[in-house]
Scaffold this active site. Structure first.
Site, PDB file in Angstrom:
ATOM      1  N   SER A  81       0.818  -1.112   0.026  1.00  0.00           N
ATOM      2  CA  SER A  81       0.503   0.087  -0.375  1.00  0.00           C
ATOM      3  C   SER A  81       0.868   1.386   0.041  1.00  0.00           C
ATOM      4  O   SER A  81       2.458   1.174  -0.129  1.00  0.00           O
ATOM      5  CB  SER A  81      -0.954  -0.135   0.802  1.00  0.00           C
ATOM      6  OG  SER A  81      -2.020   1.027   0.846  1.00  0.00           O
ATOM      7  N   ASN A  82       0.082   2.580   0.594  1.00  0.00           N
ATOM      8  CA  ASN A  82       1.262   3.563   0.397  1.00  0.00           C
ATOM      9  C   ASN A  82       0.560   4.592   1.723  1.00  0.00           C
ATOM     10  O   ASN A  82      -0.117   4.617   2.472  1.00  0.00           O
ATOM     11  CB  ASN A  82       1.048   4.084  -0.975  1.00  0.00           C
ATOM     12  CG  ASN A  82      -0.040   4.981  -1.551  1.00  0.00           C
ATOM     13  OD1 ASN A  82      -0.608   5.823  -0.790  1.00  0.00           O
ATOM     14  ND2 ASN A  82      -0.297   3.972  -2.952  1.00  0.00           N
TER      15      ASN A  82
END
Ligand code: C5P
Length: 215
Positions: free
Chosen positions: A28-29
């Protein structure tokens, strides 16, 4: 007397996507979703009807917004496409993961069991949601974001073309998780505007662009 602006159907995407490796791990980020949620709130405040397609974030739904929660880029594409079919504008603020694991394992990835010190995770490209929907947008307005750490203006200009967007909002990594932001908005007409301040205030300016172009 000032003319009343039209109420538009607006789709906003926000937050990160998650791309699962197995049932408990994902890529993810750092996106918090704040900018997208502020955009949704500002669009409702301006009298528009808003569908917010949100990745996994810990934020309350702004009042008056229809929210659809998604996890992966492919889910975000499906929900955003369906909402955009019946909409006038797309504000694509989500930080979509560019790649996802080639396989999503049903059980936990047991790579460490074979004693190796390194491991390779195979990735495949996710669909580019804004480019996919931008190709068939017709007269509808599409605004995207570009978070760049170098050569921002050049890269953001290229994105205007590649994603067939009307506007690209350029920002940098300082905007991540922050309450304030500073952006340069590039228009396909060659325009360049700078907005800075609280994300809520910048969101109002961006929604103002949308309202002005569709008045
Ligand atoms: O190419 P880049 O990821 O920098 O472009 C950012 C813009 O493209 C953002 O508006 C983002 O929401 C959108 N995007 C997308 N689908 C992807 C990657 C980015 O819609 N797979």
């Amino acid at each position: 007397m000032q003319a009343l602006s039209r109420s538009l159907r607006v789709v906003v995407t926000a937050g990160p996507t998650r791309e699962h490796v197995d049932p408990v791990r994902y890529l993810s980020n750092e996106s918090s979703g704040k900018m997208g949620f502020e955009l949704a709130a500002a669009a409702v405040a301006a009298g528009h009807r808003v569908t917010l397609v949100a990745g996994p974030v810990a934020l309350a739904t702004p009042k008056g917004v229809r929210r659809i929660d998604v996890v992966s880029a492919r889910e975000m594409l499906a929900e955003t496409r369906a909402a955009f079919d019946a909409a006038d504008a797309l504000l694509m603020c989500a930080a979509v993961c560019d790649f996802r694991p080639k396989r999503r394992l049903k059980g936990k990835w047991r790579k460490k069991d074979d004693g190796a010190d390194d491991a390779v995770l195979e990735l495949v490209k996710n669909p580019d949601i804004i480019a996919t929907l931008g190709r068939a947008k017709g007269e509808r307005l599409v605004l995207g974001f570009a978070l760049e750490t170098s050569q921002g203006l050049r890269r953001a200009r290229a994105k205007l073309e590649r994603k067939n967007a009307d506007y690209i909002v350029l920002n940098d990594a300082s905007a991540l998780r922050a309450d304030r932001t500073s952006v340069t908005v590039l228009g396909k007409d060659g325009s360049e505007r700078r907005f800075a301040g609280a994300k809520a205030a910048v969101a109002r300016r961006l929604v103002g662009l949308l309202t002005a172009s569709r008045a």
